[in-house]
Design a protein around this motif. Structure first.
Motif, PDB file in Angstrom:
ATOM      1  N   PRO A  25      -0.368  16.928  -5.943  1.00 52.43           N
ATOM      2  CA  PRO A  25       0.565  17.494  -6.923  1.00 52.43           C
ATOM      3  C   PRO A  25       1.989  17.542  -6.381  1.00 52.43           C
ATOM      4  N   GLY A  26       2.960  17.267  -7.252  1.00 49.11           N
ATOM      5  CA  GLY A  26       4.357  17.382  -6.872  1.00 49.11           C
ATOM      6  C   GLY A  26       4.822  18.821  -6.996  1.00 49.11           C
ATOM      7  N   THR A  82       7.001  11.818  -8.943  1.00 47.78           N
ATOM      8  CA  THR A  82       6.748  11.093  -7.708  1.00 47.78           C
ATOM      9  C   THR A  82       6.716   9.614  -8.055  1.00 47.78           C
ATOM     10  N   LEU A  83       7.798   8.915  -7.734  1.00 46.15           N
ATOM     11  CA  LEU A  83       7.940   7.508  -8.105  1.00 46.15           C
ATOM     12  C   LEU A  83       7.576   6.597  -6.942  1.00 46.15           C
ATOM     13  N   LEU A  84       6.773   5.593  -7.220  1.00 44.69           N
ATOM     14  CA  LEU A  84       6.466   4.546  -6.249  1.00 44.69           C
ATOM     15  C   LEU A  84       7.047   3.245  -6.786  1.00 44.69           C
ATOM     16  N   ASP A  85       8.240   2.895  -6.292  1.00 45.34           N
ATOM     17  CA  ASP A  85       8.879   1.653  -6.691  1.00 45.34           C
ATOM     18  C   ASP A  85       9.012   0.747  -5.477  1.00 45.34           C
ATOM     19  N   VAL A  86       9.871  -0.251  -5.560  1.00 47.27           N
ATOM     20  CA  VAL A  86       9.965  -1.242  -4.489  1.00 47.27           C
ATOM     21  C   VAL A  86      10.448  -0.631  -3.174  1.00 47.27           C
ATOM     22  N   THR A  87      11.154   0.484  -3.239  1.00 47.30           N
ATOM     23  CA  THR A  87      11.633   1.102  -1.997  1.00 47.30           C
ATOM     24  C   THR A  87      10.500   1.772  -1.236  1.00 47.30           C
ATOM     25  N   GLN A  88       9.423   2.150  -1.931  1.00 51.26           N
ATOM     26  CA  GLN A  88       8.255   2.725  -1.254  1.00 51.26           C
ATOM     27  C   GLN A  88       7.179   1.671  -0.972  1.00 51.26           C
ATOM     28  N   SER A 109       6.183  -0.728 -11.444  1.00 49.59           N
ATOM     29  CA  SER A 109       6.150   0.425 -10.550  1.00 49.59           C
ATOM     30  C   SER A 109       5.329   1.508 -11.235  1.00 49.59           C
ATOM     31  N   VAL A 110       5.102   2.607 -10.534  1.00 51.71           N
ATOM     32  CA  VAL A 110       4.255   3.665 -11.067  1.00 51.71           C
ATOM     33  C   VAL A 110       4.828   5.016 -10.668  1.00 51.71           C
ATOM     34  N   ALA A 111       4.580   6.027 -11.495  1.00 55.36           N
ATOM     35  CA  ALA A 111       5.057   7.375 -11.189  1.00 55.36           C
ATOM     36  C   ALA A 111       4.002   8.397 -11.584  1.00 55.36           C
ATOM     37  N   PHE A 151       0.823  -1.217   0.000  1.00 58.03           N
ATOM     38  CA  PHE A 151       0.000   0.000   0.000  1.00 58.03           C
ATOM     39  C   PHE A 151       0.852   1.259   0.000  1.00 58.03           C
ATOM     40  N   SER A 152       0.334   2.296  -0.668  1.00 61.47           N
ATOM     41  CA  SER A 152       0.884   3.646  -0.562  1.00 61.47           C
ATOM     42  C   SER A 152      -0.259   4.614  -0.823  1.00 61.47           C
ATOM     43  N   SER A 153      -0.113   5.843  -0.374  1.00 62.60           N
ATOM     44  CA  SER A 153      -1.155   6.843  -0.591  1.00 62.60           C
ATOM     45  C   SER A 153      -0.515   8.160  -1.002  1.00 62.60           C
ATOM     46  N   GLY A 154      -1.343   9.079  -1.462  1.00 60.15           N
ATOM     47  CA  GLY A 154      -0.872  10.424  -1.762  1.00 60.15           C
ATOM     48  C   GLY A 154      -0.534  10.689  -3.202  1.00 60.15           C
TER      49      GLY A 154
END
Length: 219
Positions: A64-65, A76-82, A92-94, A57-60
């Motif tokens: 806006p960046g 704003t990158l959501l990869d394995v570290t997040q 992953s998604v950005a 899970f992640s949110s936000g």
């Protein structure tokens, strides 16, 4: 707007997963254990019995960046570290935000194909193939564009309003190499003699460019 954002994000992620380049998992999931001292290609799995919903899970991403920088853009990158649960899943998604006339300079993702969906605004995008052929397109709201893995590409907001895009990337850790920073901001620096010959410039110009892209001036 929120429902539409989530739908487009899901579609982008699903399409990116179909192009996944990371190794396929051999179990339901392999939640990353960043605290492990074992070095592997990716991350060691933690005990599946210790996994919980927060690992996936992640949110936000609707926020806006900050585009108040020299480029007028933010990723704003959501990869394995997040999201540790992305480990071994090849995705992953950005979120990409652009101020008016903001841009992302030529760059590559060495481990991922990128599938970009434009949510708001107008973007001029393109990539260069290995034969130096340039592929470009002006994107409007709802348009989708693919940047093949490893190829140099860019995005530029040619409109007078903000632009927002969501990108699915076919790796849990896609990586990014900004071409100007890599060439002129390498640490230690690439020889200015070599760069002068490569770009057919005088050394004084190369030295000036290296000063602009040095680690202390690259933000």
């Amino acid at each position: 707007m929120a429902a539409r954002f989530l739908l487009l994000a899901i579609l982008a992620l699903a399409s990116s997963h179909a192009l996944a380049s990371d190794p396929s998992q051999l179990q339901d999931f392999c939640v990353a254990d960043p605290g492990s001292n074992v070095f592997v290609n990716g991350f060691v799995c933690k005990d599946p019995k210790m996994a919980n919903a927060e690992d996936f899970f992640s949110s936000g991403l609707d926020k806006p960046g900050n585009t108040g920088n020299k480029l007028g853009s933010n990723v704003t990158l959501l990869d394995v570290t997040q999201i540790p649960g992305l480990n071994t899943l090849g995705i992953s998604v950005a979120r990409l935000d652009f101020a008016p006339y903001g841009f992302l300079p030529p760059h590559t993702h060495p481990r991922a194909t990128e599938l970009l969906t434009l949510l708001e605004g107008t973007l001029y995008v393109g990539f260069v193939a290995s034969n130096n052929q340039l592929f470009t397109k002006v994107l409007n709201k709802g348009d989708v564009f693919v940047f093949p893995q490893g190829l140099i590409h860019f995005q530029f907001n040619k409109g007078k309003t903000n632009a927002v895009a969501i990108s699915g990337l076919s790796s849990q850790n896609p990586g990014v190499i900004l071409v100007p920073n890599a060439v002129f901001g390498a640490n230690p620096p690439i020889s200015d003699d070599l760069l002068a010959k490569a770009f057919q410039l005088d050394k004084k110009t190369v030295d000036w460019l290296q000063a602009q892209f040095s680690m202390g001036n690259s933000n």
